[in-house]
Enzyme design. Structure first.
Site, PDB file in Angstrom:
ATOM      1  N   SER A 125       4.791   2.562   7.799  1.00  0.00           N
ATOM      2  CA  SER A 125       4.485   1.346   7.043  1.00  0.00           C
ATOM      3  C   SER A 125       5.648   0.939   6.155  1.00  0.00           C
ATOM      4  O   SER A 125       6.210   1.757   5.418  1.00  0.00           O
ATOM      5  CB  SER A 125       3.244   1.552   6.172  1.00  0.00           C
ATOM      6  OG  SER A 125       2.083   1.573   6.954  1.00  0.00           O
ATOM      7  N   ASP A 148       0.129  -7.620   1.316  1.00  0.00           N
ATOM      8  CA  ASP A 148       0.536  -6.227   1.478  1.00  0.00           C
ATOM      9  C   ASP A 148       2.059  -6.079   1.525  1.00  0.00           C
ATOM     10  O   ASP A 148       2.596  -5.349   2.363  1.00  0.00           O
ATOM     11  CB  ASP A 148      -0.095  -5.617   2.733  1.00  0.00           C
ATOM     12  CG  ASP A 148       0.034  -4.093   2.750  1.00  0.00           C
ATOM     13  OD1 ASP A 148       0.184  -3.501   1.669  1.00  0.00           O
ATOM     14  OD2 ASP A 148       0.009  -3.506   3.851  1.00  0.00           O
ATOM     15  N   HIS A 200       0.811  -1.217   0.000  1.00  0.00           N
ATOM     16  CA  HIS A 200       0.000   0.000   0.000  1.00  0.00           C
ATOM     17  C   HIS A 200       0.846   1.270   0.000  1.00  0.00           C
ATOM     18  O   HIS A 200       0.347   2.348  -0.303  1.00  0.00           O
ATOM     19  CB  HIS A 200      -0.990   0.003   1.172  1.00  0.00           C
ATOM     20  CG  HIS A 200      -0.379   0.184   2.525  1.00  0.00           C
ATOM     21  ND1 HIS A 200      -0.106  -0.864   3.366  1.00  0.00           N
ATOM     22  CD2 HIS A 200       0.016   1.293   3.186  1.00  0.00           C
ATOM     23  CE1 HIS A 200       0.411  -0.406   4.496  1.00  0.00           C
ATOM     24  NE2 HIS A 200       0.498   0.902   4.398  1.00  0.00           N
TER      25      HIS A 200
END
Length: 489
Positions: free
Chosen positions: A269, A187, A157
Site C-alpha cells: 500500500s 486514502d 491508512h
C-alpha cells in the site's frame, strides 16, 4: 511442261529463297543479349537487399504502421525498442528508473501501558527508549524535491494513528518523516523528509490513457521485503468500489480505482504502479483478501490523486463542505430491528448487523485493519463531516450505537434515509437533532450516508446553502443551512 512458262505461279520455292525469306521475317524479333556492367550489378543487389529487409520487417513487426513506434493513444506506453534494441529490456529500464525513488514506510505508535511484546515487525516495544513500537509497514515514493525536502506520497491508512513515521530508502538509509497532510476519504497522505543525497524522483504519467491489457508493474515493500517488484496487466481501467471509512462494515464512500492483476500484498500500500515507460499511473492501495481469490488488486489513478496531493501540500488537508451530522442508514436500522425481532431481543443490545461478504476488498498493508474480507481502506473511525457513522454505529462487537425503536417514529412507506445520531456545527445550528431522519438534500432523495456524502462532495461547496428535508416524530419538516469548512478536532 507446265501450263504457263512463267514460274511465278509455281508452288515450288527454292531452298535459297526460303532461307532468305525466313531470315528477313525473324530479324525484327531477334533478342539482344543483356550486358551486365559493375554498376548494374551493384544496383540490382541493392534493390534485392532492400526488398528482403522490408519483407522480414513486415513479417516480424507487421505492415501498415506508418511509424517505427506504435502509439494508438497519446501518452500510453509505447511498443517499440529501447536503446539496447531489446524490447524485453523495457521492464528492466522502467523499474530501474523508479526504484530509487521508492521508500518503505514504518508506522510507529505508542506502546500500550503494561505491554511487553514487540510490534508487527518483531521489534521490541520501546527498544530505543522512545516508548514507540512498529505498528505497521507500507510503501511510498518520492514525487518531488523542494527546498531541500523530499515529498513522499503514500496511503492514509499506512500512517493512520502514527506517533512517528520513518522512511527507509532502497539503499537502507532510514530517515525521520513528517506528515504534511492526509485525507481519509481518498486514502492519500503526503510526507516530508530531508532530501540530502537524494536525486531520484518518480514522475507521474497519465492514468486516463491506460488501456485494458496494458502491462504495469507494482513496486513496494510487501511483507517487509523492501524494493520488491511484481508485474501484471490492467484488468479494468476504471472500477468503482464501495469502502467503509469507519471500518464498521457499512459502505459509506465509493472509490474510483484501477483494477490490476499484479500481486498486491500487505505492505504494498502506498507504492507506485508504473507503466513500461517508468511513469507512475497509480498508487497501490487495496486487494481482494478472501480465500480462493487471487490477482485482484486496486490502485488509485494518478489523475485522481494529483488534485488531492496539491491540496495536501497547500492546506494539509482537502477542504470539503461540512454538514455536521453523525448518521446511520435507515435501511440498516430496519434490518437490525428485523433481526432483533427474530432473535427476540432489541436492536439496542449491542448485536452486530455485519455479515460476511466474499467480494470485499481489504487494505494492502500492515497490522491494524479490520476483519479480513471487509472493505477496508485502512481508516479507523470517522469524525463528523459530511455525515458519517459514529465509531461503532450500525454494528460491531463493541461500542455499538443503536437507536431504540421506541424513540424512532416512522410514517408508513418511509424505508430510505439517514438517521441523525448527533448534530453539531451547521446542522445543530439549523435545529437538527437525534432521531431526525434526513430523506432529501435540495430536493434530491438521500437513502444512505454514501449518497449524502456523494451529493455534498460532488455538488456543493463550502459556503453554499443547502435545503434539508427530514422526518421528526413521524412528521415531515424542512430547514436550510449554510455549509461550512470543517475545523480540526
Amino acid at each position: 511442261m507446265s501450263l504457263f512458262d512463267d514460274d511465278f505461279y509455281s508452288t515450288r520455292v527454292s531452298r535459297r529463297a526460303r532461307a532468305s525469306f525466313l531470315a528477313g521475317k525473324a530479324a525484327p524479333f531477334k533478342r539482344r543479349r543483356l550486358r551486365w556492367t559493375p554498376a548494374k550489378l551493384a544496383l540490382a543487389s541493392s534493390a534485392a537487399g532492400a526488398a528482403v529487409a522490408v519483407l522480414l520487417f513486415g513479417l516480424f513487426a507487421g505492415f501498415d504502421r506508418g511509424d517505427h513506434v506504435v502509439s494508438a493513444v497519446a501518452g500510453v506506453t509505447k511498443v517499440g525498442m529501447n536503446e539496447s534494441g531489446d524490447p524485453l529490456e523495457k521492464t528492466i529500464t522502467a523499474a530501474a528508473k523508479v526504484r530509487p525513488a521508492v521508500v518503505s514506510i514504518i508506522n510507529e505508535q505508542a506502546v500500550p501501558a503494561g505491554a511487553a511484546g514487540g510490534g508487527s515487525g518483531g521489534s521490541g516495544a520501546g527498544d530505543d527508549g522512545s516508548g514507540l513500537e512498529q505498528a505497521a509497514l507500507g510503501s511510498g515514493f518520492i514525487f518531488e524535491i523542494v527546498k531541500g525536502k523530499a515529498h513522499i506520497l503514500t496511503n492514509n491508512h499506512v500512517i493512520a494513528d502514527a506517533a512517528a513515521v520513518k522512511a527507509v530508502m532502497s539503499n537502507g538509509d532510514t530517515r525521520e518523516a513528517k506528515i504534511i497532510g492526509k485525507d481519509e476519504i481518498t486514502d492519500l497522505a503526503v510526507l516530508e523528509m530531508d532530501a540530502r543525497g537524494i536525486d531520484a524522483v518518480a514522475k507521474f504519467g497519465e492514468s486516463d490513457d491506460l488501456r485494458a491489457g496494458q502491462w504495469v508493474m507494482a513496486i513496494g515493500n510487501p511483507l517487509g521485503l523492501s524494493d520488491s517488484l511484481s508485474m501484471g496487466i490492467v484488468s479494468k481501467t476504471k472500477r468503482i468500489i464501495p469502502v467503509s471509512l469507519s471500518q464498521d462494515g457499512n459502505y459509506d464512500w465509493e472509490q474510483e480505482v484501477i483494477q490490476i492483476d499484479a500481486s498486491i500484498n500487505q505492505g504494498n500500500s502506498g507504492g507506485p504502479l508504473i507503466d513500461l515507460d517508468g511513469n507512475v499511473v497509480g498508487i497501490n492501495s487495496m486487494k481482494i483478501a478472501d480465500y480462493g481469490v487471487e490477482g485482484v488488486g486496486f490502485a488509485i489513478p494518478s489523475h485522481q490523486a494529483l488534485p488531492i496531493v496539491d491540496s495536501l501540500l497547500k492546506y494539509g488537508k482537502v477542504k470539503r463542505p461540512y454538514l455536521g451530522v453523525y448518521t446511520m442508514d435507515l435501511a440498516q436500522y430496519l434490518a437490525q430491528s428485523a433481526a432483533a425481532d427474530a432473535a427476540g431481543s432489541s436492536p439496542g443490545d449491542g448485536k452486530s448487523s455485519d455479515g460476511d461478504s466474499g467480494d470485499d476488498a481489504q487494505a494492502g498493508d500492515g497490522d491494524g485493519g479490520g476483519p479480513a474480507g471487509g472493505l477496508e481502506p485502512g481508516a479507523d473511525g470517522s469524525s463528523p463531516g459530511a455525515g458519517g457513522a459514529l465509531p461503532g454505529a450500525g454494528g460491531g462487537d463493541s461500542g455499538t450505537i443503536t437507536v431504540p425503536r421506541s424513540e424512532l417514529q416512522l410514517p408508513d412507506g418511509v424505508k430510505d434515509g439517514v438517521i441523525v445520531l448527533q448534530a453539531v456545527g451547521p446542522a445543530q445550528a439549523a435545529g437538527l437533532k437525534l432521531n431526525d431522519i434526513i430523506v432529501k438534500l435540495d430536493n434530491q432523495p438521500v437513502s444512505s450516508t454514501l449518497e449524502l456524502r456523494k451529493y455534498l462532495y460532488g455538488k456543493k461547496r463550502i459556503g453554499d446553502a443547502i435545503a434539508v428535508t427530514y422526518y421528526r416524530d413521524g412528521k415531515k419538516a424542512a430547514t436550510t443551512l449554510k455549509l461550512e469548512e470543517k475545523t480540526e478536532d
